[in-house]
Write a protein that holds these residues in place. Structure first.
Motif, PDB file in Angstrom:
ATOM      1  N   MET A   1      11.938 -17.625   3.578  1.00 50.95           N
ATOM      2  CA  MET A   1      11.424 -16.416   4.197  1.00 50.95           C
ATOM      3  C   MET A   1       9.907 -16.410   4.082  1.00 50.95           C
ATOM      4  N   GLN A   2       9.206 -16.404   5.216  1.00 57.67           N
ATOM      5  CA  GLN A   2       7.758 -16.481   5.225  1.00 57.67           C
ATOM      6  C   GLN A   2       7.193 -15.180   5.771  1.00 57.67           C
ATOM      7  N   GLY A   3       5.860 -15.031   5.635  1.00 58.86           N
ATOM      8  CA  GLY A   3       5.224 -13.896   6.265  1.00 58.86           C
ATOM      9  C   GLY A   3       4.353 -13.119   5.313  1.00 58.86           C
ATOM     10  N   LYS A   4       3.931 -11.973   5.804  1.00 64.56           N
ATOM     11  CA  LYS A   4       3.008 -11.119   5.080  1.00 64.56           C
ATOM     12  C   LYS A   4       3.776  -9.965   4.433  1.00 64.56           C
ATOM     13  N   TRP A   5       3.401  -9.656   3.208  1.00 67.85           N
ATOM     14  CA  TRP A   5       4.040  -8.574   2.454  1.00 67.85           C
ATOM     15  C   TRP A   5       2.981  -7.612   1.934  1.00 67.85           C
ATOM     16  N   ILE A   6       3.398  -6.404   1.645  1.00 62.65           N
ATOM     17  CA  ILE A   6       2.522  -5.451   0.982  1.00 62.65           C
ATOM     18  C   ILE A   6       2.929  -5.398  -0.489  1.00 62.65           C
ATOM     19  N   GLU A   7       2.004  -5.795  -1.355  1.00 61.39           N
ATOM     20  CA  GLU A   7       2.257  -5.797  -2.793  1.00 61.39           C
ATOM     21  C   GLU A   7       1.752  -4.486  -3.382  1.00 61.39           C
ATOM     22  N   VAL A   8       2.650  -3.760  -4.032  1.00 63.00           N
ATOM     23  CA  VAL A   8       2.293  -2.525  -4.733  1.00 63.00           C
ATOM     24  C   VAL A   8       2.416  -2.812  -6.222  1.00 63.00           C
ATOM     25  N   LYS A   9       1.299  -2.767  -6.901  1.00 58.91           N
ATOM     26  CA  LYS A   9       1.244  -3.154  -8.308  1.00 58.91           C
ATOM     27  C   LYS A   9       0.977  -1.928  -9.172  1.00 58.91           C
ATOM     28  N   ILE A  10       1.759  -1.776 -10.240  1.00 56.26           N
ATOM     29  CA  ILE A  10       1.544  -0.708 -11.214  1.00 56.26           C
ATOM     30  C   ILE A  10       1.102  -1.331 -12.525  1.00 56.26           C
ATOM     31  N   ALA A  64      -2.039  -4.989 -21.231  1.00 57.54           N
ATOM     32  CA  ALA A  64      -1.534  -4.364 -20.008  1.00 57.54           C
ATOM     33  C   ALA A  64      -0.415  -5.202 -19.403  1.00 57.54           C
ATOM     34  N   ALA A  65       0.691  -4.546 -19.089  1.00 60.63           N
ATOM     35  CA  ALA A  65       1.785  -5.183 -18.357  1.00 60.63           C
ATOM     36  C   ALA A  65       1.716  -4.732 -16.902  1.00 60.63           C
ATOM     37  N   VAL A  66       2.315  -5.526 -16.028  1.00 61.08           N
ATOM     38  CA  VAL A  66       2.222  -5.240 -14.596  1.00 61.08           C
ATOM     39  C   VAL A  66       3.606  -5.349 -13.966  1.00 61.08           C
ATOM     40  N   VAL A  67       3.940  -4.369 -13.132  1.00 55.43           N
ATOM     41  CA  VAL A  67       5.155  -4.436 -12.320  1.00 55.43           C
ATOM     42  C   VAL A  67       4.723  -4.426 -10.861  1.00 55.43           C
ATOM     43  N   LYS A  68       5.229  -5.397 -10.098  1.00 53.68           N
ATOM     44  CA  LYS A  68       4.869  -5.505  -8.689  1.00 53.68           C
ATOM     45  C   LYS A  68       6.106  -5.330  -7.820  1.00 53.68           C
ATOM     46  N   GLY A  69       5.964  -4.513  -6.789  1.00 51.24           N
ATOM     47  CA  GLY A  69       7.016  -4.377  -5.788  1.00 51.24           C
ATOM     48  C   GLY A  69       6.495  -4.866  -4.448  1.00 51.24           C
ATOM     49  N   TYR A  70       7.384  -5.491  -3.668  1.00 49.78           N
ATOM     50  CA  TYR A  70       6.970  -6.070  -2.389  1.00 49.78           C
ATOM     51  C   TYR A  70       7.695  -5.368  -1.245  1.00 49.78           C
ATOM     52  N   PHE A  71       6.912  -4.962  -0.242  1.00 48.68           N
ATOM     53  CA  PHE A  71       7.436  -4.193   0.880  1.00 48.68           C
ATOM     54  C   PHE A  71       7.037  -4.852   2.192  1.00 48.68           C
TER      55      PHE A  71
END
Length: 312
Positions: A1-10, A64-71
């Motif tokens: 699966m290729q393409g552009k994603w929006i990464e939302v990082k907390i 600092a820890a990081v959680v990333k969600g991809y949309f």
């Protein structure tokens, strides 16, 4: 699966990873990644280390820890950002230390995302004989080691997190050749594949995330297995029959929710291995399991995380 994603990082803390991750699971997220500095430091001090200079996880400080969600690009990111900030505020009101609680949004290309993983994802030995090996890494197995080939892609599950490690150690202890294993929320398929590699007679991994299902199926192919199946959907809807072992590495609230229904899928004297539980929620999960008739066999901890093995 290729393409552009929006990464939302907390940007958060290690101790808040479970509730922060839970925010994303309330959305139509296409993939979640967790970066915990404790995992990085533990790996660097262990026998199988990566090039520490390549890691950018400490961009927000070593604690600092990081959680990333991809949309998807088409998703309403403004609404998603507002939802996330509202949920972070709720966690703060509950007294949870979310650290900086900063939300950072950017566009990423999947190829770039994957290459960033490859910089620091190295072979990792877990338990007595399981070695989680990225498909792009070379590794010569030692005697009795079992190699699990992985490319996590956009799915959660690389083997480096404490919860995954404890689940793998439990599978190593309880899986035998006559066992059927169900993996709930299989993610990258790492636990299902580990069970299959350990010689389980039959393994089924299920996930509600189509990205995870694709990733898990690809990983099954890398391991050339014929005793495993990956299915898309809810456990209660896509599986018939029972297993001797059910494993769920999710979050405490989901495990508590599953406790009643999961009994229908476990043979008498079978095991429910559950993790993704922060220490503060251990008693909640133990109490619910006991209430539903499970006997608690083991309660293991690693860092701030808990893995519980219960028996029907």
């Amino acid at each position: 699966m290729q393409g552009k994603w929006i990464e939302v990082k907390i940007v958060t803390t290690s101790d808040a990873l479970e509730p922060i991750s839970g925010i994303f699971y309330g959305l139509d997220v296409k993939g979640v990644a967790i970066e915990d500095p404790r995992d990085i430091l533990e790996r660097e001090q262990g026998p199988l280390s990566w090039d520490f200079a390549d890691i950018n996880i400490f961009e927000y400080g070593k604690d600092a820890a990081v959680v990333k969600g991809y949309f998807n690009e088409e998703d309403n990111i403004s609404e998603i950002e507002k939802y996330i900030n509202d949920k972070i505020d709720e966690l703060k009101e509950m007294g949870i230390d979310v650290g900086e609680g900063k939300v950072v949004i950017k566009a990423v290309f999947e190829e770039d995302w994957a290459n960033n993983w490859k910089k620091y994802y190295k072979p990792t030995k877990i338990g007595e004989k399981i070695v989680i090996k990225p498909i792009w890494e070379e590794y010569s197995p030692k005697e009795n080691e079992v190699i699990v080939e992985m490319d996590p892609g956009m799915a959660f599950g690389t083997g480096t997190h404490e919860t995954t490690k404890m689940c793998i150690e439990a599978l190593e202890k309880y899986v035998t050749r006559d066992k059927t294993v169900f993996d709930i929320g299989t993610g990258s398929g790492i636990l299902a594949i580990t069970a299959a590699k350990l010689g389980a007679e039959k393994v089924i991994g299920v996930d509600l995330d189509p990205v995870a299902v694709d990733s898990a199926k690809n990983n099954v192919g890398f391991n050339d297995l014929n005793n495993i199946e990956i299915r898309y959907g809810n456990l209660m809807e896509v599986i018939n029959g029972k297993a001797q072992i059910v494993v769920a590495n999710i979050i405490a609230d989901v495990i508590i929710f599953l406790c009643q229904d999961v009994k229908k899928f476990i043979e008498k004297d079978g095991y429910f291995i559950c993790s993704g539980i922060i220490r503060e929620r251990k008693d909640d999960v133990v109490n619910k399991l006991t209430e539903e008739g499970f006997n608690i066999i083991e309660v293991n901890t690693l860092g701030e995380w808990v893995c519980i093995v219960a028996k029907m």
